[in-house]
Structures are given as structure tokens and as C-alpha cells.
Enzyme design. Structure first.
Site, PDB file in Angstrom:
ATOM      1  CD  GLU A  31      -2.688   1.435   2.506  1.00  0.00           C
ATOM      2  OE1 GLU A  31      -2.443   0.739   3.506  1.00  0.00           O
ATOM      3  OE2 GLU A  31      -3.550   2.337   2.490  1.00  0.00           O
ATOM      4  CG  ASP A  56       2.817   7.721   4.456  1.00  0.00           C
ATOM      5  OD1 ASP A  56       1.691   7.720   3.918  1.00  0.00           O
ATOM      6  OD2 ASP A  56       3.419   8.789   4.759  1.00  0.00           O
ATOM      7  CG  ASP A 105      -0.456  13.923  -0.702  1.00  0.00           C
ATOM      8  OD1 ASP A 105      -1.474  13.986   0.007  1.00  0.00           O
ATOM      9  OD2 ASP A 105       0.673  13.644  -0.248  1.00  0.00           O
ATOM     10  CE  LYS A 109       1.742  25.173  -7.268  1.00  0.00           C
ATOM     11  NZ  LYS A 109       2.726  25.610  -6.300  1.00  0.00           N
ATOM     12  CG  ASP A 141     -10.301  12.999  -2.927  1.00  0.00           C
ATOM     13  OD1 ASP A 141      -9.252  12.327  -2.845  1.00  0.00           O
ATOM     14  OD2 ASP A 141     -10.305  14.246  -2.991  1.00  0.00           O
ATOM     15  CB  THR A 181      -8.162   5.208   3.891  1.00  0.00           C
ATOM     16  OG1 THR A 181      -8.626   6.358   3.185  1.00  0.00           O
ATOM     17  CG2 THR A 181      -7.880   4.076   2.934  1.00  0.00           C
ATOM     18  CD  GLU A 184     -13.023   4.991   0.911  1.00  0.00           C
ATOM     19  OE1 GLU A 184     -11.978   4.308   1.060  1.00  0.00           O
ATOM     20  OE2 GLU A 184     -14.010   4.576   0.303  1.00  0.00           O
TER      21      GLU A 184
HETATM   22  C1  LIG Z   1      -3.723  12.062   1.479  1.00  0.00           C
HETATM   23  S1  LIG Z   1      -2.756  10.997   2.447  1.00  0.00           S
HETATM   24  C2  LIG Z   1      -3.622   9.451   2.345  1.00  0.00           C
HETATM   25  C3  LIG Z   1      -3.250   8.541   3.470  1.00  0.00           C
HETATM   26  C4  LIG Z   1      -4.034   7.209   3.490  1.00  0.00           C
HETATM   27  N1  LIG Z   1      -3.757   6.415   2.317  1.00  0.00           N
HETATM   28  C5  LIG Z   1      -5.513   7.444   3.613  1.00  0.00           C
HETATM   29  O1  LIG Z   1      -6.227   7.276   2.609  1.00  0.00           O
HETATM   30  O2  LIG Z   1      -5.956   7.787   4.707  1.00  0.00           O
HETATM   31  C6  LIG Z   1      -1.361  10.719   1.401  1.00  0.00           C
HETATM   32  C7  LIG Z   1      -0.205  10.001   2.091  1.00  0.00           C
HETATM   33  O3  LIG Z   1       0.812   9.742   1.145  1.00  0.00           O
HETATM   34  C8  LIG Z   1       2.071   9.984   1.738  1.00  0.00           C
HETATM   35  N2  LIG Z   1       2.999  10.324   0.653  1.00  0.00           N
HETATM   36  C9  LIG Z   1       2.760  11.171  -0.365  1.00  0.00           C
HETATM   37  N3  LIG Z   1       3.831  11.236  -1.181  1.00  0.00           N
HETATM   38  C10 LIG Z   1       4.751  10.411  -0.646  1.00  0.00           C
HETATM   39  C11 LIG Z   1       6.074  10.047  -1.029  1.00  0.00           C
HETATM   40  N4  LIG Z   1       6.622  10.527  -2.111  1.00  0.00           N
HETATM   41  N5  LIG Z   1       6.735   9.167  -0.260  1.00  0.00           N
HETATM   42  C12 LIG Z   1       6.162   8.654   0.868  1.00  0.00           C
HETATM   43  N6  LIG Z   1       4.917   8.956   1.289  1.00  0.00           N
HETATM   44  C13 LIG Z   1       4.227   9.823   0.527  1.00  0.00           C
HETATM   45  C14 LIG Z   1       1.839  11.120   2.696  1.00  0.00           C
HETATM   46  O4  LIG Z   1       2.798  11.145   3.722  1.00  0.00           O
HETATM   47  C15 LIG Z   1       0.442  10.819   3.212  1.00  0.00           C
HETATM   48  O5  LIG Z   1       0.438  10.057   4.401  1.00  0.00           O
END
Ligand SMILES: C[S@@+](CC[C@H](N)C(=O)[O-])C[C@H]1O[C@@H](n2cnc3c(N)ncnc32)[C@H](O)[C@@H]1O
Length: 201
Positions: A31, A56, A105, A109, A141, A181, A184
Site C-alpha cells: 500500500e 509512507d 496527494d 501542479k 476522491d 481509509t 476516504e
Molecule cells: C492524502 S494521504 C492518504 C493517506 C491514506 N492512504 C488514507 O487514505 O488515509 C497521502 C499520504 O501519502 C504519503 N505520501 C505522499 N507522497 C509520498 C512520497 N513521495 N513518499 C512517501 N509517502 C508519501 C503522505 O505522507 C500521506 O500520508
């Protein structure tokens, strides 16, 4: 987290060792951007015959998943804290069977496009360690990110199995697709439809 057996923070020389760590030859599922690791935990509970690794960069978020995995005695769940940009250094060719990308994320951009977790750059990294016919799942989303991910998959001639912009209106929603999640749950509370894409590499 340093003392926990199932947590790896920026480890070295782990590529090719994951089945030894899990003490079985079962398939390994990732994941990416797991946050608190809801899918890592939910899948590990449902599929004891597979192994799961949540990845993560944010240790504080990961901590929630790590402690739950420990409390529940989930031997088939592990967590890897690192940047996904380095993911190809942690796994050997053909070591991984499946990837879940959960609410990444969106990086809206254009200059940050390669940071999207379903971009060509990331897929080039994933394909270095995925098995043939590996499955990639995306739940999001964000419509822009969803359309972008579909386009990239199509350009790469990946075979799309499922594509929906409103998952919970679909009759095929099952127990696994219904795992929610942290992000979500927030988006659903805001009334935003959840998009889901599944393709084969
Ligand atoms: C919007 S959150 C979603 C977290 C989880 N999957 C959820 O749905 O609740 C995006 C996650 O991706 C991680 N993340 C984004 N880019 C990353 C990267 N390049 N390397 C490691 N983690 C990353 C962020 O730290 C964050 O915890």
C-alpha cells in the site's frame, strides 16, 4: 517504532528478503502512501495467505497502523517508512504481486506531475519489482488525478479491469472495496464520490 520487528525505517539491503522476513512464500502486496495503513491492516486481516507492507514517509501516521497491527497480532503486516521515490531500492525484481494506491496527494501542479503516485515516473519504479500481470488499485476522491491515472495506464497499454467514478453506486462493491481509509472517510462525509481504478501491468 525502531524496536518493533514489523517496522522498517529507511532500511538497507532488504531487497529480496521480504519472504524470509514473513517466514513464508506467500504473495506480497504493497500500500503506497498508506498513512495510518487502513488497507494494509484491513487486507492483512482478510487475507492471512498474503503479506502486506504499508509504505509512507510520515512516521506519526504510520504509528497508528503499526500499533494496531501489533495489538491484533497481525504477522502478515509490515510497515516501511521511506520516500516512495526510492521504492525500487527496497524490492527485488518480481518480488511484489499487487499495489494499492490509497487516496494519494493529487499534486495538481503540472510541474509536480511526476510526484503523483500513478505517474509514468512512479510506474517505471514499480515495474522494476512487480510480477508479470501484477494488479494496481487506485482509490481517490480527486477527479483530475483519476483521469490522469487512467490516461497513463492507457498510454502504457495496461489492461483496465475496473474503472468507476462512483464506487459506492456500483453493484460489485464488496467487503474489500468498502474498506475506508482515514482520508476516504473525510471525503465521504463531504459528499465526494469515490473513484476506483484497477489495472494489470
Ligand atoms: C492524502 S494521504 C492518504 C493517506 C491514506 N492512504 C488514507 O487514505 O488515509 C497521502 C499520504 O501519502 C504519503 N505520501 C505522499 N507522497 C509520498 C512520497 N513521495 N513518499 C512517501 N509517502 C508519501 C503522505 O505522507 C500521506 O500520508
Amino acid at each position: 517504532m525502531k524496536e518493533m520487528r514489523h517496522v522498517f525505517e529507511y532500511p538497507e539491503n532488504v531487497a529480496g528478503t521480504w519472504n524470509t522476513f514473513f517466514q513464508n512464500e506467500n504473495p506480497i502486496v504493497l500500500e503506497v502512501g498508506c498513512g495510518t495503513g487502513t488497507y494494509t491492516l484491513g487486507l492483512a486481516q482478510r487475507f492471512p495467505e498474503k503479506n502486506f507492507i504499508g509504505i509512507d514517509i510520515k512516521g506519526a501516521r504510520m504509528w497508528h497502523g503499526v500499533t494496531q497491527a501489533q495489538e491484533q497480532g497481525l504477522e502478515n503486516a509490515a510497515f516501511l517508512r521511506t520516500q516512495i521515490e526510492k521504492i525500487n531500492t527496497y524490492f527485488a525484481p518480481e518480488e511484489i504481486s499487487e499495489i494499492w494506491v490509497t487516496f494519494p496527494d493529487p499534486q495538481p501542479k503540472k510541474s509536480k506531475m511526476s510526484k503523483r503516485l500513478t505517474s509514468n515516473r512512479m510506474l517505471d519504479l514499480y515495474t522494476q519489482f512487480l510480477k508479470k500481470d501484477a494488479i494496481v488499485h487506485l482509490k481517490t476522491d480527486n477527479e483530475m488525478l483519476f483521469d490522469f491515472s487512467v490516461e497513463v495506464a492507457q498510454e502504457r497499454n495496461y489492461s483496465i479491469d475496473i474503472l468507476t467514478k462512483d464506487l459506492y453506486q456500483e453493484s460489485f462493491v464488496d467487503d474489500v472495496l468498502s474498506i475506508k481509509t482515514v482520508f476516504e472517510t473525510k471525503f465521504l462525509a463531504m459528499g465526494i464520490p469515490i473513484k476506483y481504478l484497477r489495472y494489470r501491468i
